[in-house]
Design a protein around this motif. Structure first.
Motif, PDB file in Angstrom:
ATOM      1  N   THR A 338      44.585  44.580  48.363  1.00 47.02           N
ATOM      2  CA  THR A 338      43.134  44.659  48.155  1.00 47.02           C
ATOM      3  C   THR A 338      42.444  44.681  49.511  1.00 47.02           C
ATOM      4  O   THR A 338      43.007  44.273  50.530  1.00 47.02           O
ATOM      5  CB  THR A 338      42.599  43.472  47.329  1.00 47.02           C
ATOM      6  N   TYR A 339      41.190  45.164  49.496  1.00 45.01           N
ATOM      7  CA  TYR A 339      40.395  45.171  50.729  1.00 45.01           C
ATOM      8  C   TYR A 339      38.921  45.290  50.358  1.00 45.01           C
ATOM      9  O   TYR A 339      38.555  45.515  49.214  1.00 45.01           O
ATOM     10  CB  TYR A 339      40.815  46.314  51.669  1.00 45.01           C
ATOM     11  N   SER A 340      38.064  45.125  51.400  1.00 44.82           N
ATOM     12  CA  SER A 340      36.615  45.291  51.290  1.00 44.82           C
ATOM     13  C   SER A 340      36.013  44.285  50.318  1.00 44.82           C
ATOM     14  O   SER A 340      35.382  44.647  49.329  1.00 44.82           O
ATOM     15  CB  SER A 340      36.269  46.730  50.872  1.00 44.82           C
ATOM     16  N   TRP A 341      36.165  43.018  50.666  1.00 41.61           N
ATOM     17  CA  TRP A 341      35.699  41.931  49.803  1.00 41.61           C
ATOM     18  C   TRP A 341      34.199  41.705  49.958  1.00 41.61           C
ATOM     19  O   TRP A 341      33.646  41.785  51.051  1.00 41.61           O
ATOM     20  CB  TRP A 341      36.430  40.644  50.168  1.00 41.61           C
ATOM     21  N   VAL A 342      33.543  41.386  48.839  1.00 39.73           N
ATOM     22  CA  VAL A 342      32.133  41.009  48.849  1.00 39.73           C
ATOM     23  C   VAL A 342      31.985  39.753  48.000  1.00 39.73           C
ATOM     24  O   VAL A 342      32.380  39.738  46.823  1.00 39.73           O
ATOM     25  CB  VAL A 342      31.225  42.129  48.304  1.00 39.73           C
ATOM     26  N   ALA A 343      31.416  38.695  48.594  1.00 42.61           N
ATOM     27  CA  ALA A 343      31.240  37.420  47.899  1.00 42.61           C
ATOM     28  C   ALA A 343      29.803  37.294  47.394  1.00 42.61           C
ATOM     29  O   ALA A 343      28.858  37.717  48.066  1.00 42.61           O
ATOM     30  CB  ALA A 343      31.563  36.269  48.841  1.00 42.61           C
ATOM     31  N   TYR A 344      29.659  36.703  46.209  1.00 44.07           N
ATOM     32  CA  TYR A 344      28.316  36.404  45.711  1.00 44.07           C
ATOM     33  C   TYR A 344      28.370  35.122  44.889  1.00 44.07           C
ATOM     34  O   TYR A 344      29.411  34.757  44.346  1.00 44.07           O
ATOM     35  CB  TYR A 344      27.732  37.584  44.923  1.00 44.07           C
ATOM     36  N   PRO A 345      27.245  34.399  44.800  1.00 52.71           N
ATOM     37  CA  PRO A 345      27.266  33.087  44.157  1.00 52.71           C
ATOM     38  C   PRO A 345      27.353  33.186  42.639  1.00 52.71           C
ATOM     39  O   PRO A 345      26.777  34.086  42.018  1.00 52.71           O
ATOM     40  CB  PRO A 345      25.940  32.452  44.589  1.00 52.71           C
ATOM     41  N   HIS A 346      28.088  32.241  42.059  1.00 52.49           N
ATOM     42  CA  HIS A 346      28.145  32.094  40.610  1.00 52.49           C
ATOM     43  C   HIS A 346      28.213  30.605  40.291  1.00 52.49           C
ATOM     44  O   HIS A 346      29.249  29.976  40.466  1.00 52.49           O
ATOM     45  CB  HIS A 346      29.362  32.812  40.018  1.00 52.49           C
ATOM     46  N   ARG A 347      27.061  30.062  39.857  1.00 49.49           N
ATOM     47  CA  ARG A 347      26.972  28.635  39.572  1.00 49.49           C
ATOM     48  C   ARG A 347      27.504  27.835  40.755  1.00 49.49           C
ATOM     49  O   ARG A 347      27.017  27.977  41.862  1.00 49.49           O
ATOM     50  CB  ARG A 347      27.669  28.315  38.256  1.00 49.49           C
ATOM     51  N   LEU A 350      31.884  30.777  44.128  1.00 44.45           N
ATOM     52  CA  LEU A 350      31.616  32.130  44.580  1.00 44.45           C
ATOM     53  C   LEU A 350      32.551  33.059  43.830  1.00 44.45           C
ATOM     54  O   LEU A 350      33.697  32.697  43.529  1.00 44.45           O
ATOM     55  CB  LEU A 350      31.868  32.286  46.081  1.00 44.45           C
ATOM     56  N   LEU A 351      32.080  34.255  43.530  1.00 39.58           N
ATOM     57  CA  LEU A 351      32.943  35.320  43.033  1.00 39.58           C
ATOM     58  C   LEU A 351      33.130  36.338  44.148  1.00 39.58           C
ATOM     59  O   LEU A 351      32.201  36.590  44.926  1.00 39.58           O
ATOM     60  CB  LEU A 351      32.346  35.972  41.793  1.00 39.58           C
ATOM     61  N   VAL A 352      34.315  36.916  44.213  1.00 38.20           N
ATOM     62  CA  VAL A 352      34.644  37.833  45.306  1.00 38.20           C
ATOM     63  C   VAL A 352      35.229  39.106  44.717  1.00 38.20           C
ATOM     64  O   VAL A 352      36.298  39.094  44.096  1.00 38.20           O
ATOM     65  CB  VAL A 352      35.651  37.201  46.286  1.00 38.20           C
ATOM     66  N   SER A 353      34.510  40.214  44.902  1.00 42.24           N
ATOM     67  CA  SER A 353      35.002  41.509  44.427  1.00 42.24           C
ATOM     68  C   SER A 353      35.665  42.253  45.581  1.00 42.24           C
ATOM     69  O   SER A 353      35.403  42.001  46.755  1.00 42.24           O
ATOM     70  CB  SER A 353      33.852  42.345  43.851  1.00 42.24           C
ATOM     71  N   SER A 354      36.533  43.198  45.233  1.00 40.71           N
ATOM     72  CA  SER A 354      37.212  44.041  46.219  1.00 40.71           C
ATOM     73  C   SER A 354      37.743  45.262  45.482  1.00 40.71           C
ATOM     74  O   SER A 354      37.481  45.441  44.291  1.00 40.71           O
ATOM     75  CB  SER A 354      38.347  43.276  46.914  1.00 40.71           C
ATOM     76  N   PHE A 355      38.501  46.104  46.185  1.00 40.81           N
ATOM     77  CA  PHE A 355      39.109  47.233  45.481  1.00 40.81           C
ATOM     78  C   PHE A 355      40.627  47.144  45.593  1.00 40.81           C
ATOM     79  O   PHE A 355      41.178  46.544  46.520  1.00 40.81           O
ATOM     80  CB  PHE A 355      38.579  48.577  45.990  1.00 40.81           C
ATOM     81  N   PHE A 356      41.297  47.735  44.616  1.00 41.59           N
ATOM     82  CA  PHE A 356      42.754  47.745  44.537  1.00 41.59           C
ATOM     83  C   PHE A 356      43.249  48.829  45.478  1.00 41.59           C
ATOM     84  O   PHE A 356      43.050  50.018  45.235  1.00 41.59           O
ATOM     85  CB  PHE A 356      43.155  48.022  43.086  1.00 41.59           C
ATOM     86  N   ASN A 357      43.908  48.419  46.536  1.00 41.26           N
ATOM     87  CA  ASN A 357      44.283  49.304  47.625  1.00 41.26           C
ATOM     88  C   ASN A 357      45.744  49.753  47.451  1.00 41.26           C
ATOM     89  O   ASN A 357      46.095  50.309  46.412  1.00 41.26           O
ATOM     90  CB  ASN A 357      44.045  48.570  48.951  1.00 41.26           C
TER      91      ASN A 357
END
Length: 438
Positions: A338-347, A350-357
């Motif tokens: 995976t790569y290109s992580w983006v974190a955002y708050p959830h309660r 944090l949730l962290v999205s990325s793409f399947f590399n």
């Protein structure tokens, strides 16, 4: 804004991710993500999907339009070899009513209207009047016959989000404008660069909740004056000079920006501090970047990973999370999954999205992959959204809690599936989910 003149030396006054800190990077049970396997189905199998970002409101919250949320991704035709996707990258948008199933709405911009020969990652603002601003990296020059790697920060402004019988559509014409180019003093120009990779990209809109200041963060390189003792004073190490830049809009206009001093640099440590973004929690500012193992300066062993730093203000003195900066990395047995992580708050998390590399490499390097037959290169590339990670954040410490499904991007107030077990991993990524202790 900081005073800046020809005699000043930005590299001497910018908070730094130091070699000593980065030398402490080491995989451990708190930062290794679970092994990723291909999803049973892809939402858009006809295209490769990678760097992704939400449509957000000015305050950073995720925009909801008639029960839908919208994401933007860099995309390329799936029949293209994965290594060539950056040469034709197109920004497409996707919408979802549940944050799990994503429908492709198509390219955001009409052909030939955006700056650059292709567009790289950025961010998107849904302003109070309903106008959509899509910030992007204009790579190369429009109409060029041979690819170049000039980078400018641009915006497409003027689109609208409309509700349709099928869901959501982004409509209307966008007015494109180049917003920022490097000045050669705060931020290195391409002609000044002697490093392995040149960067001036990845704009990310941010309005400071404490001060109200309107900012645009981006990835750049910091010029190091000849003979400077910055970092460890080693001229070869100083070629690794990644930084997190910032520009300011004095009146809040999303199209009017002036460069300011960098927030953080990695001089003598790392060349690429990609996709910078900030999460504010409990009055503290958490700055996150993605980086690669091959962009660390000689003598430092890092990983493809999400790295993070914390300060008491946006322009504060940042210290690395977990001592070294390492927040989330891939297992040693799947170092590029995976790569290109983006974190955002959830309660409270944090949730962290990325793409399947790239996956199923079995010890192959990325250079090795490029030498494989085309069918094998395609087979080993995910090209879709990765499982979303759940991350605990407590002060200066983080811990991977587990993962959701591929591309599951809940809103901050949505309930998550019960965390019935706890994910723990060894440094090789041989992890297991264990029932929590009663």
């Amino acid at each position: 804004m900081a005073e800046y003149g020809p005699e000043s030396n930005v590299v001497e006054r910018t908070p730094r991710w130091t070699r000593a800190q980065a030398s402490e990077i080491e995989r451990g049970p708190d930062d290794v993500a679970p092994v990723v396997y291909p999803p049973a189905e892809q939402d858009a199998p006809e295209i490769h999907v990678w760097d992704t970002w939400f449509l957000r409101n000015r305050d950073g919250s995720i925009a909801e339009i008639d029960g839908h949320r919208v994401i933007f991704s860099l995309t390329a035709p799936a029949e293209l070899l994965p290594g060539k996707r950056h040469d034709v990258a197109t920004v497409r948008y996707f919408y979802s009513a549940d944050g799990e199933t994503w429908h492709c709405g198509g390219p955001v911009f009409e052909d030939g209207t955006a700056f650059g020969s292709r567009q790289w990652a950025g961010s998107a603002l849904y302003d109070r009047d309903g106008t959509v601003y899509v910030y992007y990296t204009a790579a190369g020059e429009r109409g060029e016959d041979e690819l170049s790697y000039a980078q400018r920060i641009a915006v497409g402004a003027g689109g609208r989000v409309e509700t349709t019988a099928d869901g959501i559509a982004i409509e209307g014409s966008f007015d494109h404008e180049v917003l920022l180019e490097p000045d050669g003093t705060r931020y290195e120009r391409e002609a000044q660069s002697s490093g392995m990779i040149y960067t001036f990209r990845d704009p990310w809109f941010f309005e400071d909740p404490e001060t109200g200041e309107t900012c645009l963060l981006f990835e750049a390189n910091t010029p190091v004056p000849e003979g400077s003792d910055a970092g460890d004073g080693d001229a070869h190490h100083q070629e690794f000079n990644g930084s997190v830049g910032v520009a300011v809009s004095e009146n809040g206009d999303p199209t009017e920006w002036a460069l300011d001093d960098p927030l953080l640099d990695g001089v003598c440590t790392n060349q690429e501090l990609e996709r910078p973004h900030v999460v504010v929690r409990d009055g503290r500012y958490y700055l996150f970047v993605s980086s690669h193992e091959h962009t660390f300066a000689p003598g430092i062993e890092g990983y493809d990973a999400l790295y993070g730093f914390v300060a008491d203000s946006l322009r504060g003195s940042y210290e690395p999370l977990n001592g070294s900066g390492l927040v989330v990395t891939n297992p040693a047995g799947a170092p590029f999954q995976t790569y290109s992580w983006v974190a955002y708050p959830h309660r409270e998390e944090l949730l962290v999205s990325s793409f399947f590399n790239y996956y199923d490499l079995r010890g192959l390097s990325l250079d090795d992959v490029a030498a494989l037959p085309p069918a094998e290169q395609q087979r080993r590339f995910g090209g879709t959204l990765a499982p979303t990670l759940r991350l605990a954040l407590e002060g200066t410490e983080t811990r991977v809690l587990g993962a959701l499904e591929h591309g599951h991007l809940p809103l901050p107030d949505e309930e998550l599936p019960p965390l019935l077990s706890e994910y723990r991993s060894d440094e090789a990524g041989r992890g297991e989910y264990r029932a929590p202790e009663e």
